[in-house]
Write a protein that holds these residues in place. Structure first.
Motif, PDB file in Angstrom:
ATOM      1  N   LEU A   1     -10.324 -15.904  -6.746  1.00 27.24           N
ATOM      2  CA  LEU A   1      -8.985 -15.420  -7.107  1.00 27.24           C
ATOM      3  C   LEU A   1      -7.916 -16.324  -6.501  1.00 27.24           C
ATOM      4  O   LEU A   1      -7.944 -16.585  -5.289  1.00 27.24           O
ATOM      5  CB  LEU A   1      -8.774 -13.996  -6.571  1.00 27.24           C
ATOM      6  N   PRO A   2      -6.960 -16.782  -7.303  1.00 30.31           N
ATOM      7  CA  PRO A   2      -5.904 -17.627  -6.744  1.00 30.31           C
ATOM      8  C   PRO A   2      -5.144 -16.968  -5.581  1.00 30.31           C
ATOM      9  O   PRO A   2      -4.696 -17.643  -4.657  1.00 30.31           O
ATOM     10  CB  PRO A   2      -5.000 -17.875  -7.956  1.00 30.31           C
ATOM     11  N   LEU A   3      -5.030 -15.636  -5.601  1.00 32.11           N
ATOM     12  CA  LEU A   3      -4.325 -14.932  -4.517  1.00 32.11           C
ATOM     13  C   LEU A   3      -5.247 -14.517  -3.372  1.00 32.11           C
ATOM     14  O   LEU A   3      -4.812 -13.830  -2.438  1.00 32.11           O
ATOM     15  CB  LEU A   3      -3.640 -13.671  -5.082  1.00 32.11           C
ATOM     16  N   TYR A   4      -6.523 -14.946  -3.458  1.00 29.50           N
ATOM     17  CA  TYR A   4      -7.550 -14.444  -2.521  1.00 29.50           C
ATOM     18  C   TYR A   4      -7.125 -14.531  -1.052  1.00 29.50           C
ATOM     19  O   TYR A   4      -7.306 -13.590  -0.282  1.00 29.50           O
ATOM     20  CB  TYR A   4      -8.842 -15.230  -2.748  1.00 29.50           C
ATOM     21  N   ARG A   5      -6.534 -15.656  -0.676  1.00 28.43           N
ATOM     22  CA  ARG A   5      -6.214 -15.845   0.754  1.00 28.43           C
ATOM     23  C   ARG A   5      -5.144 -14.894   1.228  1.00 28.43           C
ATOM     24  O   ARG A   5      -4.946 -14.707   2.431  1.00 28.43           O
ATOM     25  CB  ARG A   5      -5.801 -17.292   1.021  1.00 28.43           C
ATOM     26  N   TRP A   6      -4.422 -14.274   0.275  1.00 24.32           N
ATOM     27  CA  TRP A   6      -3.359 -13.329   0.663  1.00 24.32           C
ATOM     28  C   TRP A   6      -3.725 -11.891   0.300  1.00 24.32           C
ATOM     29  O   TRP A   6      -2.852 -11.025   0.193  1.00 24.32           O
ATOM     30  CB  TRP A   6      -2.046 -13.721  -0.027  1.00 24.32           C
ATOM     31  N   MET A   7      -5.010 -11.671   0.111  1.00 29.26           N
ATOM     32  CA  MET A   7      -5.465 -10.325  -0.283  1.00 29.26           C
ATOM     33  C   MET A   7      -6.320  -9.687   0.798  1.00 29.26           C
ATOM     34  O   MET A   7      -7.055 -10.371   1.515  1.00 29.26           O
ATOM     35  CB  MET A   7      -6.336 -10.405  -1.533  1.00 29.26           C
ATOM     36  N   THR A   8      -6.249  -8.362   0.827  1.00 24.58           N
ATOM     37  CA  THR A   8      -7.255  -7.573   1.548  1.00 24.58           C
ATOM     38  C   THR A   8      -8.047  -6.845   0.467  1.00 24.58           C
ATOM     39  O   THR A   8      -7.459  -6.154  -0.384  1.00 24.58           O
ATOM     40  CB  THR A   8      -6.583  -6.562   2.499  1.00 24.58           C
ATOM     41  N   ILE A   9      -9.365  -7.038   0.472  1.00 28.40           N
ATOM     42  CA  ILE A   9     -10.208  -6.529  -0.606  1.00 28.40           C
ATOM     43  C   ILE A   9     -11.255  -5.581  -0.044  1.00 28.40           C
ATOM     44  O   ILE A   9     -11.899  -5.879   0.973  1.00 28.40           O
ATOM     45  CB  ILE A   9     -10.903  -7.706  -1.337  1.00 28.40           C
ATOM     46  N   LYS A  10     -11.395  -4.447  -0.716  1.00 28.80           N
ATOM     47  CA  LYS A  10     -12.474  -3.516  -0.360  1.00 28.80           C
ATOM     48  C   LYS A  10     -13.327  -3.279  -1.603  1.00 28.80           C
ATOM     49  O   LYS A  10     -12.798  -2.964  -2.674  1.00 28.80           O
ATOM     50  CB  LYS A  10     -11.903  -2.193   0.137  1.00 28.80           C
ATOM     51  N   VAL A  11     -14.637  -3.466  -1.454  1.00 27.40           N
ATOM     52  CA  VAL A  11     -15.574  -3.323  -2.571  1.00 27.40           C
ATOM     53  C   VAL A  11     -16.431  -2.076  -2.372  1.00 27.40           C
ATOM     54  O   VAL A  11     -16.993  -1.866  -1.290  1.00 27.40           O
ATOM     55  CB  VAL A  11     -16.496  -4.560  -2.660  1.00 27.40           C
ATOM     56  N   THR A  12     -16.510  -1.260  -3.423  1.00 30.13           N
ATOM     57  CA  THR A  12     -17.379  -0.083  -3.405  1.00 30.13           C
ATOM     58  C   THR A  12     -18.369  -0.190  -4.570  1.00 30.13           C
ATOM     59  O   THR A  12     -17.957  -0.104  -5.744  1.00 30.13           O
ATOM     60  CB  THR A  12     -16.547   1.210  -3.564  1.00 30.13           C
ATOM     61  N   PRO A  13     -19.653  -0.411  -4.279  1.00 30.10           N
ATOM     62  CA  PRO A  13     -20.645  -0.439  -5.368  1.00 30.10           C
ATOM     63  C   PRO A  13     -20.797   0.973  -5.942  1.00 30.10           C
ATOM     64  O   PRO A  13     -20.768   1.962  -5.205  1.00 30.10           O
ATOM     65  CB  PRO A  13     -21.943  -0.880  -4.681  1.00 30.10           C
ATOM     66  N   LEU A  14     -20.944   1.057  -7.267  1.00 33.27           N
ATOM     67  CA  LEU A  14     -21.023   2.360  -7.935  1.00 33.27           C
ATOM     68  C   LEU A  14     -22.412   2.576  -8.536  1.00 33.27           C
ATOM     69  O   LEU A  14     -22.966   1.679  -9.174  1.00 33.27           O
ATOM     70  CB  LEU A  14     -19.971   2.442  -9.052  1.00 33.27           C
ATOM     71  N   ALA A  15     -22.931   3.773  -8.339  1.00 30.18           N
ATOM     72  CA  ALA A  15     -24.188   4.184  -8.978  1.00 30.18           C
ATOM     73  C   ALA A  15     -23.894   5.346  -9.913  1.00 30.18           C
ATOM     74  O   ALA A  15     -22.871   6.044  -9.755  1.00 30.18           O
ATOM     75  CB  ALA A  15     -25.213   4.596  -7.926  1.00 30.18           C
ATOM     76  N   LYS A  16     -24.767   5.575 -10.860  1.00 30.12           N
ATOM     77  CA  LYS A  16     -24.553   6.659 -11.812  1.00 30.12           C
ATOM     78  C   LYS A  16     -24.622   8.005 -11.091  1.00 30.12           C
ATOM     79  O   LYS A  16     -25.488   8.218 -10.248  1.00 30.12           O
ATOM     80  CB  LYS A  16     -25.637   6.589 -12.899  1.00 30.12           C
ATOM     81  N   HIS A  17     -23.688   8.884 -11.414  1.00 26.73           N
ATOM     82  CA  HIS A  17     -23.671  10.222 -10.825  1.00 26.73           C
ATOM     83  C   HIS A  17     -24.595  11.125 -11.642  1.00 26.73           C
ATOM     84  O   HIS A  17     -24.573  11.101 -12.876  1.00 26.73           O
ATOM     85  CB  HIS A  17     -22.236  10.769 -10.842  1.00 26.73           C
ATOM     86  N   GLY A  18     -25.378  11.925 -10.950  1.00 25.36           N
ATOM     87  CA  GLY A  18     -26.343  12.796 -11.613  1.00 25.36           C
ATOM     88  C   GLY A  18     -25.720  13.822 -12.536  1.00 25.36           C
ATOM     89  O   GLY A  18     -26.383  14.356 -13.427  1.00 25.36           O
ATOM     90  N   SER A  19     -24.425  14.106 -12.339  1.00 22.10           N
ATOM     91  CA  SER A  19     -23.736  15.101 -13.179  1.00 22.10           C
ATOM     92  C   SER A  19     -23.001  14.472 -14.355  1.00 22.10           C
ATOM     93  O   SER A  19     -22.418  15.187 -15.160  1.00 22.10           O
ATOM     94  CB  SER A  19     -22.730  15.893 -12.341  1.00 22.10           C
ATOM     95  N   SER A  20     -23.027  13.144 -14.416  1.00 20.54           N
ATOM     96  CA  SER A  20     -22.300  12.477 -15.490  1.00 20.54           C
ATOM     97  C   SER A  20     -22.933  12.796 -16.845  1.00 20.54           C
ATOM     98  O   SER A  20     -24.158  12.809 -16.977  1.00 20.54           O
ATOM     99  CB  SER A  20     -22.307  10.962 -15.257  1.00 20.54           C
ATOM    100  N   ILE A  21     -22.074  13.042 -17.836  1.00 20.85           N
ATOM    101  CA  ILE A  21     -22.604  13.284 -19.190  1.00 20.85           C
ATOM    102  C   ILE A  21     -22.559  12.011 -20.024  1.00 20.85           C
ATOM    103  O   ILE A  21     -22.899  12.011 -21.196  1.00 20.85           O
ATOM    104  CB  ILE A  21     -21.837  14.409 -19.916  1.00 20.85           C
ATOM    105  N   ARG A  22     -22.109  10.883 -19.438  1.00 24.20           N
ATOM    106  CA  ARG A  22     -22.065   9.616 -20.184  1.00 24.20           C
ATOM    107  C   ARG A  22     -23.210   8.706 -19.772  1.00 24.20           C
ATOM    108  O   ARG A  22     -23.696   8.746 -18.698  1.00 24.20           O
ATOM    109  CB  ARG A  22     -20.746   8.909 -19.931  1.00 24.20           C
TER     110      ARG A  22
END
Ligand SMILES: O=C(O)CC1=CCC(=O)O1
Length: 92
Positions: free
Chosen positions: A71-92
């Motif tokens: 990312l061009p703005l990477y050096r001026w960013m604070t980034i938080k990553v959350t990996p997502l898994a399928k929720h057992g209640s999801s209907i999609r």
């Protein structure tokens, strides 16, 4: 794999305005290319903040890291990553 990514941008006041604007323009082009390719699935502004929540749909952790660190703005960013898994209640 899906990831929720929170990006907060903080461009230092010492950065000249033209450099900041040129970097922001490159950021937009970079983001839109990845959106067109499907890896950057969604981007949402956080109301009232220079921040966004994005959804990435990428092959693996390494690919996400490659995208985020490019990312061009990477050096001026604070980034938080959350990996997502399928929720057992999801209907999609
Ligand atoms: O404005 C932001 O939240 C930072 C950003 C990420 C992609 C983009 O175009 O801007």
């Amino acid at each position: 794999m899906l990831y929720l990514v929170h990006m907060v941008v903080d461009i230092p006041e010492t950065v000249p305005a033209d450099v900041a604007q040129e970097t922001i323009a490159r950021e937009k082009a970079y983001s839109q290319e990845l959106q067109r390719g499907g890896e950057w699935a969604e981007i949402w502004r956080v109301v009232g903040e220079y921040a966004n929540y994005s959804i990435f749909d990428v092959e693996n952790h390494d690919r996400l890291h490659e995208i985020l660190s490019g990312l061009p703005l990477y050096r001026w960013m604070t980034i938080k990553v959350t990996p997502l898994a399928k929720h057992g209640s999801s209907i999609r």
